[in-house]
Scaffold this motif. Structure first.
Motif, PDB file in Angstrom:
ATOM      1  N   THR A 143     -37.620 -25.923  38.258  1.00 30.83           N
ATOM      2  CA  THR A 143     -38.438 -26.109  39.458  1.00 30.83           C
ATOM      3  C   THR A 143     -39.514 -27.153  39.144  1.00 30.83           C
ATOM      4  O   THR A 143     -39.691 -27.519  37.980  1.00 30.83           O
ATOM      5  CB  THR A 143     -39.123 -24.784  39.877  1.00 30.83           C
ATOM      6  OG1 THR A 143     -40.096 -24.444  38.891  1.00 30.83           O
ATOM      7  CG2 THR A 143     -38.128 -23.654  40.038  1.00 30.83           C
ATOM      8  N   PRO A 144     -40.247 -27.614  40.163  1.00 27.23           N
ATOM      9  CA  PRO A 144     -41.334 -28.561  39.895  1.00 27.23           C
ATOM     10  C   PRO A 144     -42.378 -28.022  38.910  1.00 27.23           C
ATOM     11  O   PRO A 144     -43.030 -28.776  38.219  1.00 27.23           O
ATOM     12  CB  PRO A 144     -41.955 -28.787  41.277  1.00 27.23           C
ATOM     13  CG  PRO A 144     -40.848 -28.515  42.233  1.00 27.23           C
ATOM     14  CD  PRO A 144     -40.031 -27.420  41.599  1.00 27.23           C
ATOM     15  N   ASN A 145     -42.503 -26.702  38.845  1.00 26.94           N
ATOM     16  CA  ASN A 145     -43.471 -26.082  37.927  1.00 26.94           C
ATOM     17  C   ASN A 145     -42.861 -25.737  36.576  1.00 26.94           C
ATOM     18  O   ASN A 145     -43.459 -25.015  35.794  1.00 26.94           O
ATOM     19  CB  ASN A 145     -44.060 -24.814  38.556  1.00 26.94           C
ATOM     20  CG  ASN A 145     -44.845 -25.122  39.812  1.00 26.94           C
ATOM     21  OD1 ASN A 145     -45.387 -26.209  39.944  1.00 26.94           O
ATOM     22  ND2 ASN A 145     -44.897 -24.170  40.728  1.00 26.94           N
ATOM     23  N   GLY A 146     -41.640 -26.192  36.329  1.00 29.23           N
ATOM     24  CA  GLY A 146     -40.975 -25.889  35.063  1.00 29.23           C
ATOM     25  C   GLY A 146     -39.808 -24.941  35.274  1.00 29.23           C
ATOM     26  O   GLY A 146     -39.472 -24.578  36.401  1.00 29.23           O
ATOM     27  N   ALA A 147     -39.200 -24.505  34.194  1.00 29.52           N
ATOM     28  CA  ALA A 147     -38.053 -23.602  34.255  1.00 29.52           C
ATOM     29  C   ALA A 147     -38.510 -22.203  34.651  1.00 29.52           C
ATOM     30  O   ALA A 147     -39.491 -21.687  34.126  1.00 29.52           O
ATOM     31  CB  ALA A 147     -37.338 -23.577  32.920  1.00 29.52           C
ATOM     32  N   VAL A 148     -37.792 -21.615  35.595  1.00 27.08           N
ATOM     33  CA  VAL A 148     -38.104 -20.264  36.055  1.00 27.08           C
ATOM     34  C   VAL A 148     -36.835 -19.426  35.936  1.00 27.08           C
ATOM     35  O   VAL A 148     -35.750 -19.869  36.300  1.00 27.08           O
ATOM     36  CB  VAL A 148     -38.589 -20.264  37.525  1.00 27.08           C
ATOM     37  CG1 VAL A 148     -38.876 -18.851  38.005  1.00 27.08           C
ATOM     38  CG2 VAL A 148     -39.824 -21.137  37.678  1.00 27.08           C
ATOM     39  N   GLU A 149     -36.989 -18.210  35.423  1.00 27.88           N
ATOM     40  CA  GLU A 149     -35.839 -17.331  35.271  1.00 27.88           C
ATOM     41  C   GLU A 149     -35.773 -16.350  36.436  1.00 27.88           C
ATOM     42  O   GLU A 149     -36.760 -15.730  36.811  1.00 27.88           O
ATOM     43  CB  GLU A 149     -35.918 -16.566  33.945  1.00 27.88           C
ATOM     44  CG  GLU A 149     -34.634 -15.828  33.643  1.00 27.88           C
ATOM     45  CD  GLU A 149     -34.619 -15.238  32.239  1.00 27.88           C
ATOM     46  OE1 GLU A 149     -33.829 -14.308  32.035  1.00 27.88           O
ATOM     47  OE2 GLU A 149     -35.387 -15.698  31.390  1.00 27.88           O
ATOM     48  N   PHE A 150     -34.579 -16.253  37.013  1.00 32.01           N
ATOM     49  CA  PHE A 150     -34.324 -15.351  38.119  1.00 32.01           C
ATOM     50  C   PHE A 150     -33.176 -14.422  37.745  1.00 32.01           C
ATOM     51  O   PHE A 150     -32.326 -14.771  36.933  1.00 32.01           O
ATOM     52  CB  PHE A 150     -33.911 -16.127  39.380  1.00 32.01           C
ATOM     53  CG  PHE A 150     -34.977 -17.023  39.934  1.00 32.01           C
ATOM     54  CD1 PHE A 150     -35.943 -16.525  40.801  1.00 32.01           C
ATOM     55  CD2 PHE A 150     -35.018 -18.368  39.613  1.00 32.01           C
ATOM     56  CE1 PHE A 150     -36.925 -17.351  41.320  1.00 32.01           C
ATOM     57  CE2 PHE A 150     -35.982 -19.205  40.122  1.00 32.01           C
ATOM     58  CZ  PHE A 150     -36.948 -18.690  40.976  1.00 32.01           C
ATOM     59  N   GLU A 151     -33.157 -13.254  38.393  1.00 29.29           N
ATOM     60  CA  GLU A 151     -32.018 -12.346  38.245  1.00 29.29           C
ATOM     61  C   GLU A 151     -31.396 -12.162  39.624  1.00 29.29           C
ATOM     62  O   GLU A 151     -32.102 -11.982  40.618  1.00 29.29           O
ATOM     63  CB  GLU A 151     -32.463 -10.992  37.691  1.00 29.29           C
ATOM     64  CG  GLU A 151     -31.296 -10.054  37.462  1.00 29.29           C
ATOM     65  CD  GLU A 151     -31.713  -8.703  36.913  1.00 29.29           C
ATOM     66  OE1 GLU A 151     -30.903  -7.771  37.032  1.00 29.29           O
ATOM     67  OE2 GLU A 151     -32.842  -8.579  36.398  1.00 29.29           O
ATOM     68  N   ILE A 152     -30.087 -12.242  39.678  1.00 35.65           N
ATOM     69  CA  ILE A 152     -29.360 -12.055  40.939  1.00 35.65           C
ATOM     70  C   ILE A 152     -29.207 -10.560  41.152  1.00 35.65           C
ATOM     71  O   ILE A 152     -28.555  -9.868  40.368  1.00 35.65           O
ATOM     72  CB  ILE A 152     -27.984 -12.746  40.888  1.00 35.65           C
ATOM     73  CG1 ILE A 152     -28.158 -14.247  40.640  1.00 35.65           C
ATOM     74  CG2 ILE A 152     -27.211 -12.476  42.181  1.00 35.65           C
ATOM     75  CD1 ILE A 152     -26.877 -14.993  40.355  1.00 35.65           C
ATOM     76  N   ILE A 153     -29.838 -10.038  42.234  1.00 34.51           N
ATOM     77  CA  ILE A 153     -29.790  -8.592  42.456  1.00 34.51           C
ATOM     78  C   ILE A 153     -28.880  -8.194  43.627  1.00 34.51           C
ATOM     79  O   ILE A 153     -28.557  -7.019  43.771  1.00 34.51           O
ATOM     80  CB  ILE A 153     -31.206  -7.991  42.642  1.00 34.51           C
ATOM     81  CG1 ILE A 153     -31.923  -8.625  43.835  1.00 34.51           C
ATOM     82  CG2 ILE A 153     -32.023  -8.125  41.382  1.00 34.51           C
ATOM     83  CD1 ILE A 153     -33.225  -7.945  44.195  1.00 34.51           C
TER      84      ILE A 153
END
Length: 158
Positions: A143-153
């Motif tokens: 993202t523009p703010n850096g790498a973001v970790e998400f979990e698919i729920i």
């Protein structure tokens, strides 16, 4: 020829826009041009030039829509078996692993994308990061703010 993926709703909206342009806007523009011509000298006739410019935009959009519709590949996920995999047309709920913020996106074609309605283009960085992943997968998206970790729920084919 490259096909343009689109949901059923997206194709329907484009056809409605095309119909509106051909049956309402085009005749109105022609009438506007005719009326402006009656005002005399065309060189200094602002209404005439504005109507001609609008006609150019309208005809360009008609050609653009017709080109897309000629190469459209309609993908109806409601007729597919949900195997938990994120694909074009699916609705995905993800949670930010850092903030626990939940967001739901529907992955759609470029013409349907509307971030305010959580409709994201399959070409967007988020969608590209999600497509091909499965339920409960962890995904790192740049993202523009850096790498973001998400979990698919949740993955829905609606």
């Amino acid at each position: 020829m490259q096909q343009t993926p689109m949901t059923v709703r997206g194709e329907q909206l484009l056809r409605e826009e095309l119909n509106e342009l051909k049956t309402v806007r085009r005749p109105k523009i022609v009438a506007d041009i005719a009326e402006a011509r009656e005002h005399g000298d065309l060189k200094e006739n602002a209404e005439y030039h504005a109507a001609r410019e609008e006609q150019g935009f309208c005809e360009g959009r008609i050609q653009e829509i017709e080109a897309k519709l000629s190469t459209v590949q309609i993908i109806d996920v409601t007729k597919m078996q949900n195997n938990g995999k994120v694909i074009f047309g699916s609705t995905v709920t993800i949670v930010n692993c850092d903030t626990d913020e939940e967001t739901t996106y529907k992955i759609v074609g470029d013409d349907e994308a509307d971030i305010k309605s959580n409709l994201i283009s399959f070409n967007s960085p988020i969608a590209r990061g999600l497509i091909g992943k499965e339920l409960d997968d962890a995904v790192t998206i740049q993202t523009p703010n850096g790498a973001v970790e998400f979990e698919i729920i949740e993955v829905e084919y609606i």
